[in-house]
Write a protein that holds these residues in place. Structure first.
Motif, PDB file in Angstrom:
ATOM      1  N   PRO A   1     -39.645  23.884 -29.142  1.00 42.87           N
ATOM      2  CA  PRO A   1     -38.652  24.220 -30.159  1.00 42.87           C
ATOM      3  C   PRO A   1     -37.376  23.401 -29.933  1.00 42.87           C
ATOM      4  O   PRO A   1     -36.962  23.190 -28.789  1.00 42.87           O
ATOM      5  N   ILE A   2     -36.779  22.931 -31.012  1.00 42.67           N
ATOM      6  CA  ILE A   2     -35.573  22.104 -30.909  1.00 42.67           C
ATOM      7  C   ILE A   2     -34.334  22.969 -31.106  1.00 42.67           C
ATOM      8  O   ILE A   2     -34.239  23.716 -32.090  1.00 42.67           O
ATOM      9  N   HIS A   3     -33.409  22.864 -30.172  1.00 36.76           N
ATOM     10  CA  HIS A   3     -32.125  23.566 -30.273  1.00 36.76           C
ATOM     11  C   HIS A   3     -31.004  22.534 -30.247  1.00 36.76           C
ATOM     12  O   HIS A   3     -31.051  21.554 -29.488  1.00 36.76           O
ATOM     13  N   ILE A   4     -30.003  22.770 -31.072  1.00 38.47           N
ATOM     14  CA  ILE A   4     -28.898  21.823 -31.257  1.00 38.47           C
ATOM     15  C   ILE A   4     -27.612  22.475 -30.779  1.00 38.47           C
ATOM     16  O   ILE A   4     -27.261  23.585 -31.204  1.00 38.47           O
ATOM     17  N   TYR A   5     -26.901  21.778 -29.905  1.00 42.54           N
ATOM     18  CA  TYR A   5     -25.645  22.274 -29.355  1.00 42.54           C
ATOM     19  C   TYR A   5     -24.519  21.348 -29.811  1.00 42.54           C
ATOM     20  O   TYR A   5     -24.500  20.169 -29.448  1.00 42.54           O
ATOM     21  N   LEU A   6     -23.610  21.894 -30.616  1.00 43.57           N
ATOM     22  CA  LEU A   6     -22.492  21.118 -31.136  1.00 43.57           C
ATOM     23  C   LEU A   6     -21.253  21.400 -30.286  1.00 43.57           C
ATOM     24  O   LEU A   6     -20.710  22.515 -30.306  1.00 43.57           O
TER      25      LEU A   6
ATOM     26  N   ASN B   1     -31.384  26.727 -35.366  1.00 44.21           N
ATOM     27  CA  ASN B   1     -31.090  26.814 -33.922  1.00 44.21           C
ATOM     28  C   ASN B   1     -29.864  25.981 -33.521  1.00 44.21           C
ATOM     29  O   ASN B   1     -29.914  25.217 -32.554  1.00 44.21           O
ATOM     30  N   VAL B   2     -28.778  26.119 -34.280  1.00 45.45           N
ATOM     31  CA  VAL B   2     -27.534  25.427 -33.939  1.00 45.45           C
ATOM     32  C   VAL B   2     -26.651  26.363 -33.118  1.00 45.45           C
ATOM     33  O   VAL B   2     -26.412  27.515 -33.502  1.00 45.45           O
ATOM     34  N   HIS B   3     -26.173  25.856 -32.000  1.00 46.80           N
ATOM     35  CA  HIS B   3     -25.268  26.610 -31.131  1.00 46.80           C
ATOM     36  C   HIS B   3     -23.910  25.900 -31.149  1.00 46.80           C
ATOM     37  O   HIS B   3     -23.837  24.705 -30.839  1.00 46.80           O
ATOM     38  N   TYR B   4     -22.865  26.633 -31.488  1.00 40.00           N
ATOM     39  CA  TYR B   4     -21.535  26.043 -31.591  1.00 40.00           C
ATOM     40  C   TYR B   4     -20.789  26.251 -30.271  1.00 40.00           C
ATOM     41  O   TYR B   4     -20.430  27.375 -29.914  1.00 40.00           O
ATOM     42  N   CYS B   5     -20.591  25.164 -29.532  1.00 35.06           N
ATOM     43  CA  CYS B   5     -19.894  25.210 -28.243  1.00 35.06           C
ATOM     44  C   CYS B   5     -18.485  24.669 -28.479  1.00 35.06           C
ATOM     45  O   CYS B   5     -18.194  23.494 -28.228  1.00 35.06           O
ATOM     46  N   LEU B   6     -17.620  25.526 -29.004  1.00 37.89           N
ATOM     47  CA  LEU B   6     -16.287  25.114 -29.419  1.00 37.89           C
ATOM     48  C   LEU B   6     -15.258  25.563 -28.380  1.00 37.89           C
ATOM     49  O   LEU B   6     -15.241  26.727 -27.966  1.00 37.89           O
TER      50      LEU B   6
ATOM     51  N   ASP C   1     -23.371  24.660 -10.129  1.00 40.35           N
ATOM     52  CA  ASP C   1     -23.498  24.331 -11.547  1.00 40.35           C
ATOM     53  C   ASP C   1     -24.327  25.386 -12.285  1.00 40.35           C
ATOM     54  O   ASP C   1     -25.298  25.930 -11.743  1.00 40.35           O
ATOM     55  N   VAL C   2     -23.932  25.637 -13.529  1.00 40.18           N
ATOM     56  CA  VAL C   2     -24.676  26.551 -14.399  1.00 40.18           C
ATOM     57  C   VAL C   2     -25.170  25.745 -15.593  1.00 40.18           C
ATOM     58  O   VAL C   2     -24.382  25.209 -16.370  1.00 40.18           O
ATOM     59  N   ASP C   3     -26.478  25.659 -15.742  1.00 36.67           N
ATOM     60  CA  ASP C   3     -27.092  24.940 -16.854  1.00 36.67           C
ATOM     61  C   ASP C   3     -27.159  25.876 -18.058  1.00 36.67           C
ATOM     62  O   ASP C   3     -27.762  26.947 -17.985  1.00 36.67           O
ATOM     63  N   ILE C   4     -26.543  25.494 -19.169  1.00 37.17           N
ATOM     64  CA  ILE C   4     -26.490  26.371 -20.341  1.00 37.17           C
ATOM     65  C   ILE C   4     -27.793  26.355 -21.144  1.00 37.17           C
ATOM     66  O   ILE C   4     -27.974  27.165 -22.051  1.00 37.17           O
ATOM     67  N   TYR C   5     -28.700  25.438 -20.810  1.00 36.32           N
ATOM     68  CA  TYR C   5     -29.896  25.254 -21.637  1.00 36.32           C
ATOM     69  C   TYR C   5     -31.098  26.039 -21.125  1.00 36.32           C
ATOM     70  O   TYR C   5     -31.258  26.253 -19.916  1.00 36.32           O
ATOM     71  N   ASP C   6     -31.949  26.409 -22.063  1.00 32.74           N
ATOM     72  CA  ASP C   6     -33.303  26.885 -21.761  1.00 32.74           C
ATOM     73  C   ASP C   6     -34.200  25.663 -21.896  1.00 32.74           C
ATOM     74  O   ASP C   6     -34.390  25.139 -22.998  1.00 32.74           O
ATOM     75  N   HIS C   7     -34.771  25.207 -20.805  1.00 29.61           N
ATOM     76  CA  HIS C   7     -35.537  23.968 -20.847  1.00 29.61           C
ATOM     77  C   HIS C   7     -36.983  24.172 -21.287  1.00 29.61           C
ATOM     78  O   HIS C   7     -37.797  23.246 -21.211  1.00 29.61           O
ATOM     79  N   ASN C   8     -37.279  25.375 -21.783  1.00 30.70           N
ATOM     80  CA  ASN C   8     -38.503  25.556 -22.550  1.00 30.70           C
ATOM     81  C   ASN C   8     -38.318  25.000 -23.962  1.00 30.70           C
ATOM     82  O   ASN C   8     -39.289  24.870 -24.709  1.00 30.70           O
ATOM     83  N   ASN C   9     -37.062  24.699 -24.307  1.00 35.10           N
ATOM     84  CA  ASN C   9     -36.713  24.086 -25.586  1.00 35.10           C
ATOM     85  C   ASN C   9     -36.371  22.619 -25.378  1.00 35.10           C
ATOM     86  O   ASN C   9     -36.134  22.171 -24.251  1.00 35.10           O
ATOM     87  N   TYR C  10     -36.337  21.875 -26.476  1.00 36.38           N
ATOM     88  CA  TYR C  10     -35.808  20.505 -26.455  1.00 36.38           C
ATOM     89  C   TYR C  10     -34.363  20.606 -26.923  1.00 36.38           C
ATOM     90  O   TYR C  10     -34.082  21.006 -28.061  1.00 36.38           O
ATOM     91  N   ASN C  11     -33.424  20.248 -26.031  1.00 34.73           N
ATOM     92  CA  ASN C  11     -32.008  20.509 -26.255  1.00 34.73           C
ATOM     93  C   ASN C  11     -31.256  19.235 -26.625  1.00 34.73           C
ATOM     94  O   ASN C  11     -31.266  18.256 -25.872  1.00 34.73           O
ATOM     95  N   ILE C  12     -30.622  19.265 -27.804  1.00 35.61           N
ATOM     96  CA  ILE C  12     -29.834  18.142 -28.300  1.00 35.61           C
ATOM     97  C   ILE C  12     -28.357  18.514 -28.235  1.00 35.61           C
ATOM     98  O   ILE C  12     -27.939  19.541 -28.788  1.00 35.61           O
TER      99      ILE C  12
END
Length: 319
Positions: free
Chosen positions: A225-230, A247-252, A167-178
């Protein structure tokens, strides 16, 4: 199989429905005995459905195996990529293996889990086979509404799977990932064609924005820091409402398995009216905000927060 499905659907709810099943006739002509507790129960993931629906089928089989005091037997998912990714069959006997070792495969009629008399009839059909070696198979799309009843089991199967090593985790867990699942694709077509089966699954961009604002205003408590993944389908320009957030990341159009894993690993998951995000929510130990108006129910647990159709929080803000 198509003919069977058409006939089954036509007779369901009539007095003739049970006559379609040899297992029912077996029950009629055999004394009810105590069934062999070493027997098995399985459910077939619907090969024409998406993975969320298929997991509903699989979960139903696991749930009812427990209710009928049977072991669970695995039937593979329709796509090999999901079979390997989920890994649910790695620690469960397969139906085909059991058949090769002397077990008879017996199909059961559909039953309504909310009607005790239908559940009891199913139990009596199972008991009628006594000490015979049997794998009972649920009829296609056997309903189990409270899918969360097997959450601990599928969480264990998922994390035991060999696929977790890669598995590859796409998040940096130094951030709070939504993570936000804005379901589009087929339901956009449904909106255009007024397909009621698809329009019932629609939630607007404004719904997700409202839920996200409520989360940021009172639910998320972090110094990170809060990061948002759509997670969705389409183009960034389809989601102009999210430009107001940092900090919006578009995962389309991301790989479905990577998306599924992204839902599980998020610190907060905002689900859609979709089994595709509900099922990872069952596996996740983190916060979830989910639509209250949904066809599966939710546990009374503080990690499950519910929103109405306008995105207002109506249950379960975690302190």
């Amino acid at each position: 199989m198509d003919y069977w499905c058409r006939l089954n659907g036509k007779l369901l709810g009539t007095v003739f429905y049970y006559y379609l099943y040899p297992s029912y006739w077996h029950y009629l002509f055999h004394f009810v005995k105590k069934h062999n507790s070493e027997n098995y129960f399985s459910a077939v993931p619907n090969r024409g459905a998406g993975i969320g629906h298929q997991m509903s089928n699989w979960n139903s089989g696991l749930w009812f195996s427990k209710q009928f005091n049977l072991h669970y037997a695995h039937t593979t998912f329709a796509q090999d990529v999901w079979e390997k990714f989920l890994g649910f069959g790695e620690n469960v006997p397969h139906v085909k293996y059991l058949q090769q070792n002397g077990y008879k495969k017996v199909r059961l009629p559909l039953f309504d889990e909310r009607k005790p008399q239908e559940v009891e009839l199913t139990r009596r059909i199972i008991d009628s086979y006594g000490k015979k070696k049997v794998v009972f198979v649920a009829e296609q799309d056997q309903r189990y509404n409270d899918q969360y009843g097997i959450a601990d089991d599928i969480r264990r199967f998922f994390y035991m799977a060999k696929a977790r090593e890669n598995d590859v985790d796409i998040y940096d867990h130094n951030n709070y990932n939504i993570a936000i699942h804005a379901r589009r694709g087929d339901i956009v077509i449904g909106q255009t064609n007024n397909d009621p089966n698809l329009t019932m699954r629609w939630s607007s961009n404004s719904y997700f924005v409202n839920v996200l604002k409520k989360a940021l205003d009172g639910i998320v408590k972090t110094d990170k820091p809060i990061h948002i993944y759509l997670f969705s389908q389409g183009k960034e320009s389809d989601f102009p409402e999210f430009e107001q957030f940092a900090n919006v990341h578009y995962c389309l159009d991301m790989n479905p398995q990577q998306t599924f894993l992204g839902f599980i690993n998020a610190d907060l998951l905002i689900t859609s009216k979709s089994s595709f995000s509900y099922k990872p929510a069952l596996i996740s130990d983190n916060l979830k905000i989910c639509p209250a108006n949904f066809w599966h129910s939710y546990p009374e647990d503080s990690s499950w927060i519910l929103a109405d159709d306008d995105g207002n929080i109506i249950r379960g803000i975690k302190d």
